[in-house]
Design an enzyme around this catalytic site. Structure first.
Site, PDB file in Angstrom:
ATOM      1  CG  HIS A  97      -4.104   0.790  -8.304  1.00 45.60           C
ATOM      2  ND1 HIS A  97      -6.088   0.553  -7.569  1.00 45.60           N
ATOM      3  CD2 HIS A  97      -3.279   1.848  -7.416  1.00 45.60           C
ATOM      4  CE1 HIS A  97      -5.846   1.560  -6.573  1.00 45.60           C
ATOM      5  NE2 HIS A  97      -5.001   2.209  -6.551  1.00 45.60           N
ATOM      6  CG  HIS A 103      -2.206   0.948   1.273  1.00 46.70           C
ATOM      7  ND1 HIS A 103      -2.525   1.413   0.786  1.00 46.70           N
ATOM      8  CD2 HIS A 103      -2.823   0.894   1.753  1.00 46.70           C
ATOM      9  CE1 HIS A 103      -3.431   2.281   0.668  1.00 46.70           C
ATOM     10  NE2 HIS A 103      -4.247   2.322   1.894  1.00 46.70           N
ATOM     11  CG  ASP A 105       3.005   5.079  -3.677  1.00 40.61           C
ATOM     12  OD1 ASP A 105       2.319   5.754  -3.573  1.00 40.61           O
ATOM     13  OD2 ASP A 105       2.015   3.381  -3.218  1.00 40.61           O
TER      14      ASP A 105
HETATM   15  N1  CMC Z   1       5.368  -6.093 -10.823  1.00 43.71           N
HETATM   16  C1  CMC Z   1       5.219  -7.313 -11.440  1.00 43.71           C
HETATM   17  N2  CMC Z   1       4.153  -7.986 -11.368  1.00 43.71           N
HETATM   18  C2  CMC Z   1       3.266  -7.430 -11.147  1.00 43.71           C
HETATM   19  C3  CMC Z   1       2.931  -6.148 -10.475  1.00 43.71           C
HETATM   20  C4  CMC Z   1       3.838  -5.121 -10.383  1.00 43.71           C
HETATM   21  N3  CMC Z   1       3.683  -4.044  -9.207  1.00 43.71           N
HETATM   22  N4  CMC Z   1       1.330  -5.661  -9.883  1.00 43.71           N
HETATM   23  C5  CMC Z   1       0.332  -6.767 -10.153  1.00 43.71           C
HETATM   24  N5  CMC Z   1       1.851  -7.527 -10.658  1.00 43.71           N
HETATM   25  C6  CMC Z   1       1.118  -9.077 -11.530  1.00 43.71           C
HETATM   26  C7  CMC Z   1       1.016 -10.052 -10.933  1.00 43.71           C
HETATM   27  O1  CMC Z   1       2.035 -10.878 -10.735  1.00 43.71           O
HETATM   28  C8  CMC Z   1      -0.184 -11.277 -11.341  1.00 43.71           C
HETATM   29  O2  CMC Z   1       0.766 -12.060 -12.368  1.00 43.71           O
HETATM   30  P1  CMC Z   1      -0.532 -12.717 -12.205  1.00 43.71           P
HETATM   31  O3  CMC Z   1      -1.422 -12.761 -12.812  1.00 43.71           O
HETATM   32  O4  CMC Z   1       1.127 -13.614 -13.939  1.00 43.71           O
HETATM   33  O5  CMC Z   1       0.426 -14.574 -11.203  1.00 43.71           O
HETATM   34  C9  CMC Z   1      -1.092  -9.254 -11.950  1.00 43.71           C
HETATM   35  O6  CMC Z   1       0.318  -8.781 -12.291  1.00 43.71           O
HETATM   36  C10 CMC Z   1      -2.244  -9.476 -10.701  1.00 43.71           C
HETATM   37  O7  CMC Z   1      -1.925  -9.085  -9.726  1.00 43.71           O
HETATM   38  P2  CMC Z   1      -2.593  -9.454  -7.837  1.00 43.71           P
HETATM   39  O8  CMC Z   1      -1.314  -9.574  -6.809  1.00 43.71           O
HETATM   40  O9  CMC Z   1      -3.670  -9.990  -8.559  1.00 43.71           O
HETATM   41  O10 CMC Z   1      -3.069  -7.652  -8.262  1.00 43.71           O
HETATM   42  P3  CMC Z   1      -3.522  -7.189  -7.044  1.00 43.71           P
HETATM   43  O11 CMC Z   1      -4.457  -6.454  -8.211  1.00 43.71           O
HETATM   44  O12 CMC Z   1      -4.161  -8.191  -5.982  1.00 43.71           O
HETATM   45  O13 CMC Z   1      -2.170  -6.177  -6.803  1.00 43.71           O
HETATM   46  C11 CMC Z   1      -0.646  -4.380  -6.201  1.00 43.71           C
HETATM   47  C12 CMC Z   1      -2.426  -5.070  -6.812  1.00 43.71           C
HETATM   48  C13 CMC Z   1      -1.078  -2.955  -5.864  1.00 43.71           C
HETATM   49  C14 CMC Z   1      -0.702  -5.104  -4.689  1.00 43.71           C
HETATM   50  C15 CMC Z   1      -0.265  -4.648  -7.162  1.00 43.71           C
HETATM   51  O14 CMC Z   1       0.001  -4.341  -8.395  1.00 43.71           O
HETATM   52  C16 CMC Z   1       1.313  -4.413  -6.361  1.00 43.71           C
HETATM   53  O15 CMC Z   1       2.010  -5.712  -5.367  1.00 43.71           O
HETATM   54  N6  CMC Z   1       1.891  -3.686  -6.955  1.00 43.71           N
HETATM   55  C17 CMC Z   1       3.390  -3.241  -6.653  1.00 43.71           C
HETATM   56  C18 CMC Z   1       3.642  -2.711  -4.935  1.00 43.71           C
HETATM   57  C19 CMC Z   1       2.610  -1.044  -5.219  1.00 43.71           C
HETATM   58  O16 CMC Z   1       3.277  -0.573  -5.977  1.00 43.71           O
HETATM   59  N7  CMC Z   1       1.650  -0.671  -4.326  1.00 43.71           N
HETATM   60  C20 CMC Z   1       0.866   0.741  -4.238  1.00 43.71           C
HETATM   61  C21 CMC Z   1      -0.517   0.762  -4.911  1.00 43.71           C
HETATM   62  S1  CMC Z   1      -1.215   2.182  -5.780  1.00 43.71           S
HETATM   63  C22 CMC Z   1      -0.789   3.062  -4.033  1.00 43.71           C
HETATM   64  C23 CMC Z   1      -2.115   2.265  -3.271  1.00 43.71           C
HETATM   65  O17 CMC Z   1      -2.723   1.938  -2.754  1.00 43.71           O
HETATM   66  O18 CMC Z   1      -1.072   2.707  -1.631  1.00 43.71           O
END
Ligand code: CMC
Length: 377
Positions: free
Chosen positions: A260, A221, A314
């Site tokens: 996201h 987050h 971010d």
């Molecule tokens: N880098 C590489 N791959 C990614 C990323 C990333 N940053 N984010 C998602 N993916 C891939 C993930 O590996 C998955 O691939 P597969 O379907 O092959 O397994 C696919 O995309 C879907 O990911 P998910 O984890 O199911 O998606 P989610 O909705 O749970 O993820 C998230 C949202 C924010 C947790 C994730 O995108 C992430 O970990 N991002 C990096 C951390 C980040 O930048 N967080 C800030 C979010 S915005 C501001 C805030 O909320 O504070």
């Protein structure tokens, strides 16, 4: 009762809200119906905070009064400052902030009053104090004495002044103000949801905001912004950027600042911050970090754009703050300096029609059995 199960509550509508609208497919974000681009162009953080807390824009007189009230609530209670000074200054700034907010509650004569009138007053105090506390934490980390607020400055200019000891020029204060506007609310992220879970029990606002801070601290987050700038600094040279990201992707590591839960396209906040990051880089005659970001962005979008992975807020907030001379460790607390407005607005809104959050789990443990006495195990 529905028995549908969604991991991480993905896609579940858990509340109704008139505060923030997001279209994650089209990349639209609006507070109380006003597009974020227009607020970033024309509004101030103070006016945006009023908009969220009252769900309408203020008149000139209301805004003036609101600004004065915010300014009057900036000084820290001596005992809160003493607690902050007594804690290890190198501890996580988010953990220090969470502790300080908790301590603040002990000096509120009516901490348990959660009427909307009381919460709007407490919101003013908490918005002001979050900024003063973060600046104080930033200074104590560097063994510097905290600086008393200047009531003649705007919220953003005063924050930069309390942090650096220098009154910022109008352009720097404006960039920082826009960054605060962009992060002031975002519908139902983990921190806001966590805060409302606590609020729904009719607990006090300090417990509510402590819960929000705890959730915001995590790297998935608000903690991502600090990780992003650390990554950009670690890359250090535009010539290394592509390979660095390719190697991370090959190891199936997440690239911080991308992806996201809601946006499956470019985050509109990142688009605005990218413009400011570029401007600041030009002004500083130091485009290195911005250039690295461009290569990182292109490499990640080429690899993962088809999956809906694009820069989130971010990604560029780190360099904006870096060019303003703010150290990476303060990025997540600064997120809280802004988001406190949204947390308070949601608490006021949710409690106007409260329903205790109490979801259920799908049981996957052993079938019903019997207790086995210890000597028969
Ligand atoms: N880098 C590489 N791959 C990614 C990323 C990333 N940053 N984010 C998602 N993916 C891939 C993930 O590996 C998955 O691939 P597969 O379907 O092959 O397994 C696919 O995309 C879907 O990911 P998910 O984890 O199911 O998606 P989610 O909705 O749970 O993820 C998230 C949202 C924010 C947790 C994730 O995108 C992430 O970990 N991002 C990096 C951390 C980040 O930048 N967080 C800030 C979010 S915005 C501001 C805030 O909320 O504070």
């Amino acid at each position: 009762m529905s028995t549908e199960f969604s991991r991480g509550l993905e896609g579940v509508i858990a509340a109704e809200s008139a505060l923030t609208y997001i279209d994650g497919q089209k990349g639209i974000l609006a507070y109380v119906g006003i597009p974020i681009e227009e607020l970033a162009e024309h509004s101030t953080f103070e006016e945006t905070a009023f908009l969220l807390l009252h769900r309408r824009l203020p008149t000139r007189a209301e805004l003036q009064k609101f600004q004065e009230e915010l300014a009057s609530q900036r000084p820290l209670h001596t005992h809160v400052m003493n607690v902050l000074k007594a804690l290890p200054h190198q501890a996580s700034p988010m953990a220090l902030l969470r502790t300080a907010i908790s301590v603040l509650g002990h000096f509120d004569p009516t901490p348990d009053d959660v009427s909307s009138t009381a919460l709007r007053e407490k919101a003013i105090k908490l918005i002001s104090q979050m900024a003063t506390l973060t600046a104080a934490i930033g200074r104590l980390r560097k063994d510097q004495e905290p600086i008393a607020p200047d009531p003649t400055l705007s919220h953003s200019a005063n924050f930069l002044y309390m942090l650096t000891g220098k009154k910022p020029d109008a352009a720097a204060a404006r960039v920082f103000d826009v960054a605060l506007i962009l992060q002031a609310d975002h519908e139902f992220p983990a921190s806001t949801f966590a805060s409302l879970v606590v609020a729904s029990t009719l607990s006090d606002v300090y417990s509510v905001i402590s819960a929000a801070l705890g959730a915001l601290k995590g790297p998935l987050h608000g903690g991502a912004s600090e990780q992003v700038i650390k990554m950009i600094l670690e890359i250090g040279d535009p010539a290394r950027a592509e390979q660095y990201i390719q190697e991370k992707l090959a190891r199936h590591e997440r690239i911080m600042g991308f992806g996201h839960r809601v946006y499956k396209t470019y985050d509109p906040r990142a688009r605005i911050l990218k413009r400011y990051s570029h401007q600041l880089a030009q002004q500083a005659h130091d485009a290195r970090l911005f250039e690295i970001e461009q290569i990182v962005e292109k490499t990640v979008i080429d690899a993962l754009g088809a999956k809906g992975i694009f820069p989130n807020v971010d990604f560029y907030s780190g360099t904006v703050c870096y060019y303003l001379g703010i150290e990476p460790a303060l990025l997540t607390p600064i997120f809280a300096v802004s988001r406190i407005a949204g947390w308070m607005a949601h608490m006021i809104e949710y409690l106007s029609d409260n329903r205790l959050f109490r979801p259920t789990t799908r049981y996957v443990g052993p079938p019903l059995g019997h207790y086995i006495p210890i000597d028969q195990r």
